[in-house]
Design an enzyme around this catalytic site. Structure first.
Site, PDB file in Angstrom:
ATOM      1  N   ASP A  13       1.362 -20.580  -0.205  1.00  0.00           N
ATOM      2  CA  ASP A  13       2.266 -19.971  -1.014  1.00  0.00           C
ATOM      3  C   ASP A  13       3.625 -19.828  -0.323  1.00  0.00           C
ATOM      4  O   ASP A  13       4.530 -19.010  -0.765  1.00  0.00           O
ATOM      5  CB  ASP A  13       1.749 -18.668  -1.582  1.00  0.00           C
ATOM      6  CG  ASP A  13       0.467 -18.623  -2.280  1.00  0.00           C
ATOM      7  OD1 ASP A  13       0.077 -19.797  -2.830  1.00  0.00           O
ATOM      8  OD2 ASP A  13      -0.224 -18.078  -1.694  1.00  0.00           O
ATOM      9  N   HIS A  41       1.185 -25.563  -6.201  1.00  0.00           N
ATOM     10  CA  HIS A  41       2.585 -25.822  -5.672  1.00  0.00           C
ATOM     11  C   HIS A  41       3.645 -25.407  -6.762  1.00  0.00           C
ATOM     12  O   HIS A  41       3.459 -26.425  -7.907  1.00  0.00           O
ATOM     13  CB  HIS A  41       2.791 -27.247  -5.253  1.00  0.00           C
ATOM     14  CG  HIS A  41       2.221 -27.354  -3.608  1.00  0.00           C
ATOM     15  ND1 HIS A  41       2.168 -28.419  -3.032  1.00  0.00           N
ATOM     16  CD2 HIS A  41       1.617 -26.525  -2.817  1.00  0.00           C
ATOM     17  CE1 HIS A  41       1.640 -28.350  -1.774  1.00  0.00           C
ATOM     18  NE2 HIS A  41       1.233 -27.097  -1.745  1.00  0.00           N
TER      19      HIS A  41
HETATM   20  P1  GDP Z   1       3.445 -23.463  -2.127  1.00  0.00           P
HETATM   21  O1  GDP Z   1       2.248 -23.692  -2.698  1.00  0.00           O
HETATM   22  O2  GDP Z   1       3.824 -23.412  -0.905  1.00  0.00           O
HETATM   23  O3  GDP Z   1       4.231 -24.388  -2.722  1.00  0.00           O
HETATM   24  O4  GDP Z   1       3.983 -22.100  -2.862  1.00  0.00           O
HETATM   25  P2  GDP Z   1       3.929 -21.432  -4.336  1.00  0.00           P
HETATM   26  O5  GDP Z   1       4.280 -22.478  -5.231  1.00  0.00           O
HETATM   27  O6  GDP Z   1       2.737 -20.701  -4.577  1.00  0.00           O
HETATM   28  O7  GDP Z   1       5.092 -20.194  -4.179  1.00  0.00           O
HETATM   29  C1  GDP Z   1       6.390 -20.294  -4.072  1.00  0.00           C
HETATM   30  C2  GDP Z   1       6.981 -19.671  -5.427  1.00  0.00           C
HETATM   31  O8  GDP Z   1       8.348 -19.129  -4.816  1.00  0.00           O
HETATM   32  C3  GDP Z   1       7.107 -20.606  -6.195  1.00  0.00           C
HETATM   33  O9  GDP Z   1       7.188 -19.870  -7.608  1.00  0.00           O
HETATM   34  C4  GDP Z   1       8.501 -21.131  -6.190  1.00  0.00           C
HETATM   35  O10 GDP Z   1       9.146 -21.370  -7.164  1.00  0.00           O
HETATM   36  C5  GDP Z   1       9.039 -19.827  -5.518  1.00  0.00           C
HETATM   37  N1  GDP Z   1      10.451 -20.197  -4.317  1.00  0.00           N
HETATM   38  C6  GDP Z   1      10.444 -21.033  -3.606  1.00  0.00           C
HETATM   39  N2  GDP Z   1      11.230 -20.894  -2.893  1.00  0.00           N
HETATM   40  C7  GDP Z   1      12.126 -19.995  -3.435  1.00  0.00           C
HETATM   41  C8  GDP Z   1      13.106 -19.057  -2.873  1.00  0.00           C
HETATM   42  O11 GDP Z   1      13.992 -19.531  -1.777  1.00  0.00           O
HETATM   43  N3  GDP Z   1      13.384 -18.220  -3.488  1.00  0.00           N
HETATM   44  C9  GDP Z   1      12.885 -17.662  -4.572  1.00  0.00           C
HETATM   45  N4  GDP Z   1      13.319 -16.579  -5.385  1.00  0.00           N
HETATM   46  N5  GDP Z   1      11.831 -18.259  -5.169  1.00  0.00           N
HETATM   47  C10 GDP Z   1      11.488 -19.339  -4.501  1.00  0.00           C
END
Ligand code: GDP
Length: 424
Positions: A13, A41
């Site tokens: 995440d 993701h």
């Molecule tokens: P992944 O599995 O590593 O892709 O991560 P997730 O999708 O589970 O979690 C990342 C969450 O953080 C998602 O809701 C993204 O839209 C959000 N996100 C990613 N980068 C940023 C950021 O720089 N700032 C904010 N506020 N949200 C972010």
């Protein structure tokens, strides 16, 4: 342009989906090399907001070829749900831009049942599985008791292989768990409804990748979860059931000879963890609730509140090492803007001694965090696009992390949208 891998440094995440979505522009092929429907993701772009579990995050780019490699736990039913969702938002999916390895094993509905049954049997000792069948699936794969997608092209053999698996699997379902057995009719329905629909996408992706390499095309390897969930290097037994580290990427993709030139490790500006297991720097109470709300830390797949804490530099440094990361994308810096003082876990205390190195999993539960506080910046940074425009406190925070983990932070993400990024 060489090949690259985008990998998680922590518990998952970290925001890998947004980084893959951002960087795919530069790559011809994106490959998912492990895992399945157990992690999501999140990608936000001109088509909308998506929680991708199986589809590679390059699926939104017209020119990108997306591959589900042999290391993936391919659940035809869940994959089709995801495909239908992106198609309904106007994304074109064809066998030209989505390819499924003929060597990938298929996740059969009984894997999901067994996951659920085992978690129920474990009661308060459960692993906190997402119940997508991942652990039973990979156990079967190691036992050579799975069926490969490419077998769909040999219908008679496919059915007789499946019948053998059915006989064996029903023994566990009925005799260990007292559950209902599957019938060949159930499986026939599964074949017709789901397997036949994915069949047009199944091909020799290894041959495709070999040819792509020959033609000088660049490949991006997309990982799921993070270092601490890797089957061999993570916090056993609270890991996932596959290897997500970059070293496995060529193997799980179908091109074991591929060289990875650049490994982008994704790190969140604070820590989060889903599921059970030791989480040394965990915060509780109001402090945790505030951070959870600010970062919207609820699981993409399950909606479960994530456990939260300050950035853990002991775990992060270990994560960087096992991934062999060459550069770091630090995400969600904007989330910390509300804090006067930002906690950072710099070391652990174990057996009365201060340590820098990430301990053996069994010792983790005994470790306690050493927390330092850094000045917060207390302003909205989400519109900033140049590193030098960040408040000095934010730059100090980034540079402090960078020094400790010994890897350059080259991207700073300040929002979930594609362009909310600072290139450094
Ligand atoms: P992944 O599995 O590593 O892709 O991560 P997730 O999708 O589970 O979690 C990342 C969450 O953080 C998602 O809701 C993204 O839209 C959000 N996100 C990613 N980068 C940023 C950021 O720089 N700032 C904010 N506020 N949200 C972010």
């Amino acid at each position: 342009m060489g090949n690259c891998a985008i990998v998680g440094i922590n518990w998952g995440d970290e925001g890998k989906g947004r980084m893959v979505d951002l960087l795919t522009e530069k790559y011809d092929v994106v490959v998912r090399y492990q895992g399945g429907g157990n992690a999501g993701h999140t990608v936000i772009n001109e088509f909308g907001k998506f929680a991708l579990h199986l589809l590679p995050s390059g699926i939104f780019r017209k020119e990108t070829v997306n591959i589900l490699g042999n290391g993936v736990a391919l659940d035809p039913e869940n994959l089709l749900k995801e495909m239908d969702e992106v198609i309904s938002k106007g994304v074109a999916l064809t066998p030209d831009n989505l390819k499924i390895s003929n060597r990938v094993s298929l996740l059969i509905p009984w894997h999901r049942d067994l996951d659920e049954l085992e978690e129920a049997r474990l009661k308060d000792k459960k692993f906190g599985s997402t119940k997508q069948g991942i652990a039973p699936f990979y156990s079967d794969k190691y036992q050579k008791k799975t069926i490969l997608a490419g077998e769909l092209f040999y219908p008679e053999k496919f059915r007789s292989h499946l019948a053998d698996l059915l006989e064996w699997k029903n023994l566990s379902l009925t005799k260990i768990y007292g559950a209902k057995p599957y019938t060949m009719e159930d499986l026939e329905e599964w074949i017709q409804k789901y397997c036949e629909r994915i069949k047009p996408y199944v091909c020799d992706t290894g041959a495709f990748l070999k040819q792509a390499q020959k033609e000088g095309k660049s490949i991006m390897f997309e990982a799921q979860l993070g270092s601490l969930r890797d089957l061999d290097y993570g916090i056993h037994p609270y890991t996932t059931s596959s290897n997500n580290i970059a070293a496995y990427a060529p193997i799980g993709s179908g091109i074991p000879s591929a060289k990875i030139d650049d490994i982008v490790g994704v790190v969140k500006a604070y820590s989060t963890c889903v599921g059970e297991g030791p989480f040394v720097c965990e915060m509780f109470g109001d402090e945790a609730e505030e951070l959870r709300k600010a970062g919207f830390e609820y699981g993409a797949k399950t909606g479960r509140p994530r456990r939260v804490g300050p950035i853990d530099l002991v775990a992060t440094k270990y994560g960087v090492e096992v991934q062999a990361a060459t550069e770091i994308a630090l995400t969600k810096l904007d989330v910390l803007s509300y804090l006067d003082k930002i906690p950072v876990c710099t070391h652990y205390i174990l057996n009365g001694e201060q340590i820098d190195d990430f301990p053996f999993p069994a010792a983790l539960a005994e470790a306690t965090p050493v927390i330092e506080y850094m000045d917060g910046w207390k302003c909205d940074v989400s519109m900033i696009r140049k590193y030098e425009d960040l408040p000095v406190q934010a730059r100090n925070y980034i540079e402090f992390i960078e020094k400790r983990i010994e890897c350059p932070i080259t991207y700073v993400s300040v929002g979930p949208e594609r362009d909310s990024i600072i290139y450094r």
